[in-house]
Write an enzyme that holds these catalytic residues in place. Structure first.
Site, PDB file in Angstrom:
ATOM      1  N   HIS A 109      -3.527  -5.060   0.617  1.00 17.63           N
ATOM      2  CA  HIS A 109      -3.048  -5.369   1.938  1.00 17.63           C
ATOM      3  C   HIS A 109      -2.965  -6.967   1.961  1.00 17.63           C
ATOM      4  CE1 HIS A 109      -2.506  -1.656   4.229  1.00 17.63           C
ATOM      5  NE2 HIS A 109      -3.344  -1.110   3.232  1.00 17.63           N
ATOM      6  N   CYS A 112       1.007  -1.352  -0.016  1.00 14.00           N
ATOM      7  CA  CYS A 112      -0.121   0.043  -0.096  1.00 14.00           C
ATOM      8  C   CYS A 112       0.885   1.101  -0.057  1.00 14.00           C
ATOM      9  CB  CYS A 112      -0.840   0.095   1.296  1.00 14.00           C
ATOM     10  SG  CYS A 112      -2.543   1.222   1.011  1.00 14.00           S
ATOM     11  N   GLU A 128      -1.243  -8.702   3.849  1.00 13.20           N
ATOM     12  CA  GLU A 128      -1.169  -9.329   5.505  1.00 13.20           C
ATOM     13  C   GLU A 128      -2.756  -9.502   5.866  1.00 13.20           C
ATOM     14  OE1 GLU A 128      -1.880  -4.809   5.924  1.00 13.20           O
ATOM     15  OE2 GLU A 128      -1.013  -6.151   4.453  1.00 13.20           O
TER      16      GLU A 128
END
Length: 244
Positions: free
Chosen positions: A209, A110, A211
């Site tokens: 994202h 990001c 994660e």
């Protein structure tokens, strides 16, 4: 030995126990979990612009998400909705310069992808809804969006994300000029979703994202690249670890 992944950190007011709004160095645990699940060892790197020496003791660098990159870094004045963290920019740009000098594996997430673009001479759209005419990339505060994505074939992003056609999203800025990097991923409205340098072993930026995805393959790919880099790291790298 697990490859060590340096994860860049936020510096923000935080509250816990009896403490309220204390300046803190922090990073969402999701990054740590994803690195650990991929077989790596995450270490948090606070902003520090003095030098990139900490890179001597890591095998890969993960540039985490967060606040906007200071527009002064790409020759613009801040727009009304831009919220930058110049101290973090300075520290992370120092790390990026050091990583590029040694071909250390780097993943930008990001804001991290946007920082990679700026570090290589690029620029950003400061408020994406003004460009694309909608807010699907950040629907509401703290709410992720979701949108289609496509990747160029025979690229790092294309190989890492093979079979993926949807990603999550939480950003109001985007890459306008990729600098010296190559755009290899796009959302359905044309927003840049992936950047890379095909001349380096592993330099990848993703706008979403991973994660927070059930299949965080970009982070797993970083850990794999870090393991390979560790096996061929320059003489002296991590040589002082464990000494007293």
């Amino acid at each position: 030995m697990r490859p060590v992944i340096g994860v860049t950190a936020y510096v923000e007011p935080a509250s816990w126990a009896v403490w309220r709004d204390v300046p803190a160095v922090l990073v969402p645990e999701a990054y740590v979990r994803a690195v650990t699940a991929a077989g790596g060892r995450a270490v948090v790197l606070p902003p520090d612009e003095r030098d990139p020496d900490v890179l001597e003791v890591v095998d890969g660098l993960l540039l985490a998400g967060g606040a906007d990159v200071d527009p002064a870094r790409y020759g613009q004045l801040p727009a009304p909705r831009t919220e930058s963290r110049p101290v973090r920019d300075a520290g992370e740009l120092t790390l990026v310069a050091g990583a590029l000098a040694t071909d250390l594996p780097v993943l930008g997430v990001c804001r991290g992808m946007q920082l990679l673009a700026v570090a290589t001479g690029g620029a950003l759209h400061q408020h994406l809804p003004d460009v694309v005419g909608h807010d699907r990339h950040r629907p509401a505060p703290g709410v992720y969006g979701e949108h289609p994505v496509r990747f160029a074939p025979d690229t790092l992003a294309g190989r890492v994300m093979a079979g993926t056609d949807m990603v999550n999203s939480y950003h109001h800025q985007a890459v306008a000029d990729p600098g010296r990097l190559t755009v290899t991923g796009w959302s359905d409205d044309g927003v840049v979703e992936a950047l890379e340098d095909p001349d380096r072993p592993f330099l990848l930026g993703v706008q979403w994202h991973p994660e927070n995805e059930p299949d965080p393959r970009p982070i797993a790919a970083l850990v794999d690249a870090a393991r390979e880099w560790s096996d061929r790291r320059p003489t002296g790298h991590r040589s002082h670890v464990g000494r007293t």
